[in-house]
Design an enzyme around this catalytic site. Structure first.
Site, PDB file in Angstrom:
ATOM      1  N   LYS A  44       0.833  -1.189   0.000  1.00 35.89           N
ATOM      2  CA  LYS A  44       0.000   0.000   0.000  1.00 35.89           C
ATOM      3  C   LYS A  44       0.875   1.248   0.000  1.00 35.89           C
ATOM      4  CE  LYS A  44       0.496   2.076   3.364  1.00 35.89           C
ATOM      5  NZ  LYS A  44       1.696   2.702   4.050  1.00 35.89           N
ATOM      6  N   TYR A  94      -4.950   4.043   5.466  1.00 35.13           N
ATOM      7  CA  TYR A  94      -5.492   3.282   6.613  1.00 35.13           C
ATOM      8  C   TYR A  94      -6.794   3.915   7.100  1.00 35.13           C
ATOM      9  CZ  TYR A  94      -1.043   0.807   7.057  1.00 35.13           C
ATOM     10  OH  TYR A  94       0.053   0.024   6.811  1.00 35.13           O
TER      11      TYR A  94
HETATM   12  P1  NAD Z   1      12.160   1.428   3.301  1.00 37.06           P
HETATM   13  O1  NAD Z   1      12.635   2.789   2.984  1.00 37.06           O
HETATM   14  O2  NAD Z   1      12.548   0.846   4.619  1.00 37.06           O
HETATM   15  O3  NAD Z   1      12.611   0.408   2.178  1.00 37.06           O
HETATM   16  C1  NAD Z   1      12.521   0.732   0.811  1.00 37.06           C
HETATM   17  C2  NAD Z   1      13.306  -0.282   0.000  1.00 37.06           C
HETATM   18  O4  NAD Z   1      13.258   0.124  -1.359  1.00 37.06           O
HETATM   19  C3  NAD Z   1      14.789  -0.351   0.402  1.00 37.06           C
HETATM   20  O5  NAD Z   1      15.207  -1.681   0.357  1.00 37.06           O
HETATM   21  C4  NAD Z   1      15.487   0.460  -0.688  1.00 37.06           C
HETATM   22  O6  NAD Z   1      16.793   0.039  -0.923  1.00 37.06           O
HETATM   23  C5  NAD Z   1      14.591   0.165  -1.882  1.00 37.06           C
HETATM   24  N1  NAD Z   1      14.668   1.196  -2.932  1.00 37.06           N
HETATM   25  C6  NAD Z   1      14.797   0.943  -4.235  1.00 37.06           C
HETATM   26  N2  NAD Z   1      14.851   2.079  -4.941  1.00 37.06           N
HETATM   27  C7  NAD Z   1      14.771   3.079  -4.059  1.00 37.06           C
HETATM   28  C8  NAD Z   1      14.792   4.498  -4.189  1.00 37.06           C
HETATM   29  N3  NAD Z   1      14.890   5.097  -5.375  1.00 37.06           N
HETATM   30  N4  NAD Z   1      14.682   5.214  -3.053  1.00 37.06           N
HETATM   31  C9  NAD Z   1      14.539   4.638  -1.842  1.00 37.06           C
HETATM   32  N5  NAD Z   1      14.515   3.292  -1.668  1.00 37.06           N
HETATM   33  C10 NAD Z   1      14.647   2.529  -2.771  1.00 37.06           C
HETATM   34  O7  NAD Z   1      10.581   1.454   3.142  1.00 37.06           O
HETATM   35  P2  NAD Z   1       9.521   0.447   3.739  1.00 37.06           P
HETATM   36  O8  NAD Z   1       9.036   0.968   5.064  1.00 37.06           O
HETATM   37  O9  NAD Z   1      10.042  -0.937   3.720  1.00 37.06           O
HETATM   38  O10 NAD Z   1       8.303   0.634   2.712  1.00 37.06           O
HETATM   39  C11 NAD Z   1       8.278  -0.009   1.458  1.00 37.06           C
HETATM   40  C12 NAD Z   1       6.818  -0.111   0.969  1.00 37.06           C
HETATM   41  O11 NAD Z   1       6.081  -0.859   1.911  1.00 37.06           O
HETATM   42  C13 NAD Z   1       6.092   1.223   0.841  1.00 37.06           C
HETATM   43  O12 NAD Z   1       5.219   1.196  -0.266  1.00 37.06           O
HETATM   44  C14 NAD Z   1       5.291   1.342   2.120  1.00 37.06           C
HETATM   45  O13 NAD Z   1       4.120   2.123   1.983  1.00 37.06           O
HETATM   46  C15 NAD Z   1       4.964  -0.106   2.372  1.00 37.06           C
HETATM   47  N6  NAD Z   1       4.766  -0.394   3.807  1.00 37.06           N
HETATM   48  C16 NAD Z   1       3.649  -1.030   4.184  1.00 37.06           C
HETATM   49  C17 NAD Z   1       3.415  -1.304   5.497  1.00 37.06           C
HETATM   50  C18 NAD Z   1       2.167  -2.041   5.907  1.00 37.06           C
HETATM   51  O14 NAD Z   1       1.885  -2.111   7.098  1.00 37.06           O
HETATM   52  N7  NAD Z   1       1.440  -2.641   4.981  1.00 37.06           N
HETATM   53  C19 NAD Z   1       4.337  -0.913   6.469  1.00 37.06           C
HETATM   54  C20 NAD Z   1       5.501  -0.276   6.051  1.00 37.06           C
HETATM   55  C21 NAD Z   1       5.709  -0.019   4.704  1.00 37.06           C
END
Ligand code: NAD
Length: 377
Positions: A136, A222
């Site tokens: 999401k 959410y």
């Molecule tokens: P994060 O920043 O911790 O991780 C992002 C990942 O994407 C990293 O591994 C990074 O290396 C990679 N990446 C690739 N290209 C990138 C770029 N150009 N810039 C930045 N990062 C890049 O983020 P996250 O918290 O893991 O979130 C990732 C996705 O998951 C998002 O869409 C977020 O909305 C979703 N999410 C959902 C929930 C949920 O409860 N469903 C919770 C957290 C995150």
């Protein structure tokens, strides 16, 4: 003999298994890991959500397992391979990702990247013949949601959005109350989702190019979700306002948004989302009572209560595990898809209407959603 592509073969295989399962037949043997009904998931993007929620959740899952990884950071490969016993042949970069089509260990690709990358990788996963879970918000526009849905339909693969709350027992208890009406009809729903962001101002969530928007894209979905399951219906209009108190930090993304939604039968919904206030609550006001979840949207344990003094309480389980197992049951047994692509698209239509309302000074924006994305079970 008519030739059949690998993708078509995989799709037909899964469909055949689903039919067999529906008919009560045992799932066929000789299908590798599918023999014991566990499907292989590849996580795309090994950031914090994959690392701290999805990979641990997969360790406890009954119907799926962590089969592969797709990462742009080579240093992570060895760590993940060792920690989760992943063979080198199931490790991909963003560049060679499309060759995952040839890997029979991977049944599902789970896209866990910054929001603006969801559509590209979900479509590529579908074209590789893999079922798709897309985090999401599903994408950064309705047009992108449509493109993902179309790609999955064309490839004959299943699609789900990472809406873990749709598999959570607390959420399901609210849905039950709305449906069975122990306190009568719903009259008003209020939902809040936000946190105070003080981290690196250059993080992707605060960069519109990568996030598509601020609090609304990240946490607002959410509030939209819980307002809708707290009602049991889709809204018919929305009006919204934006508040900015730290413009030096939130340079090109929204900080706080409130929105009012009209629902059928005169029900009113109010939602709040923020990157500058901690909020995590759902309140449903019925004809003769109320129910509240607080916390409501976090990973749990959640907590709830009703107007007659009862606690809403369930044993804590990983929501991510429940969500991924539910999706596999949908693929293999034809049980409901609790978070289909249409639900992600519906929420993006509402997101776009909220931004439009703000741009037009809080104007009421009519919505024509019908039952789009509503899953009635
Ligand atoms: P994060 O920043 O911790 O991780 C992002 C990942 O994407 C990293 O591994 C990074 O290396 C990679 N990446 C690739 N290209 C990138 C770029 N150009 N810039 C930045 N990062 C890049 O983020 P996250 O918290 O893991 O979130 C990732 C996705 O998951 C998002 O869409 C977020 O909305 C979703 N999410 C959902 C929930 C949920 O409860 N469903 C919770 C957290 C995150």
């Amino acid at each position: 003999m008519k030739s059949i592509s690998r993708r078509t073969f995989n799709t037909k295989l899964t469909q055949g298994m689903a039919a067999a399962a529906l008919l009560g037949a045992p799932l066929a043997c000789g299908m590798g890991k599918q023999q014991n009904k566990k499907l292989g998931i590849a996580l795309v993007g090994l950031g914090s959500y994959s690392t701290y929620q999805l990979a641990p959740g997969l360790q406890d899952a009954q119907h799926c397992y962590l089969a592969g990884i797709v990462t742009g950071t080579p240093e992570k490969e060895q760590i993940w391979m060792e920690k989760y016993d992943i063979p080198q042949k199931n490790v991909y970069s963003y560049e060679n990702f499309d060759s995952i089509a040839e890997n029979a260990d991977i049944d599902i690709v789970y896209v866990v990247l910054p929001n603006s990358m969801h559509a590209d990788f979900s479509i590529r996963a579908a074209k590789a013949g893999k079922h798709v879970i897309c985090e999401k918000p599903m994408a950064v526009s309705v047009a992108e949601c449509d493109a993902i849905i179309q790609a999955c339909e064309e490839a004959g693969v299943k699609l789900s959005v990472g809406y873990r709350m749709q598999s959570d027992p607390y959420t399901n208890e609210i849905k039950r109350m709305v449906k069975e009406k122990p306190y009568g009809d719903v009259h008003y729903v209020s939902s809040d989702a936000g946190y105070i962001s003080r981290g690196n101002p250059d993080q992707w969530r605060l960069d519109r190019e990568l996030s598509g928007g601020g609090a609304l894209m990240n946490m607002g979905v959410y509030s939209i979700q819980s307002n809708i399951y707290g009602n049991g219906n889709n809204p018919i209009s929305v009006s919204a306002q934006e508040f900015s108190t730290r413009p030096e930090y939130f340079k090109n993304t929204d900080e706080s948004i409130t929105a009012q939604m009209e629902f059928p039968d005169g029900v009113v919904g109010h939602m709040f989302t923020s990157h500058n206030a901690n909020a995590n609550r759902l309140f449903v006001s019925f004809e003769s009572g109320w129910a509240e979840l607080n916390p409501c949207h976090s990973y749990g344990p959640l907590s709830g209560r009703t107007s007659d003094g009862n606690e809403i309480s369930f044993p804590h389980q990983s929501q991510q595990m429940l969500q991924m197992d539910d999706f596999v049951k949908h693929i293999l047994r034809g049980t409901p898809n609790y978070a289909p692509g249409e639900m992600g698209k519906r929420d993006m239509i509402i997101v776009e209407a909220i931004y439009q309302s703000i741009e037009e000074g809080g104007k009421r924006i009519p919505l024509n959603l019908g039952d789009l994305g509503i899953v009635r079970v």
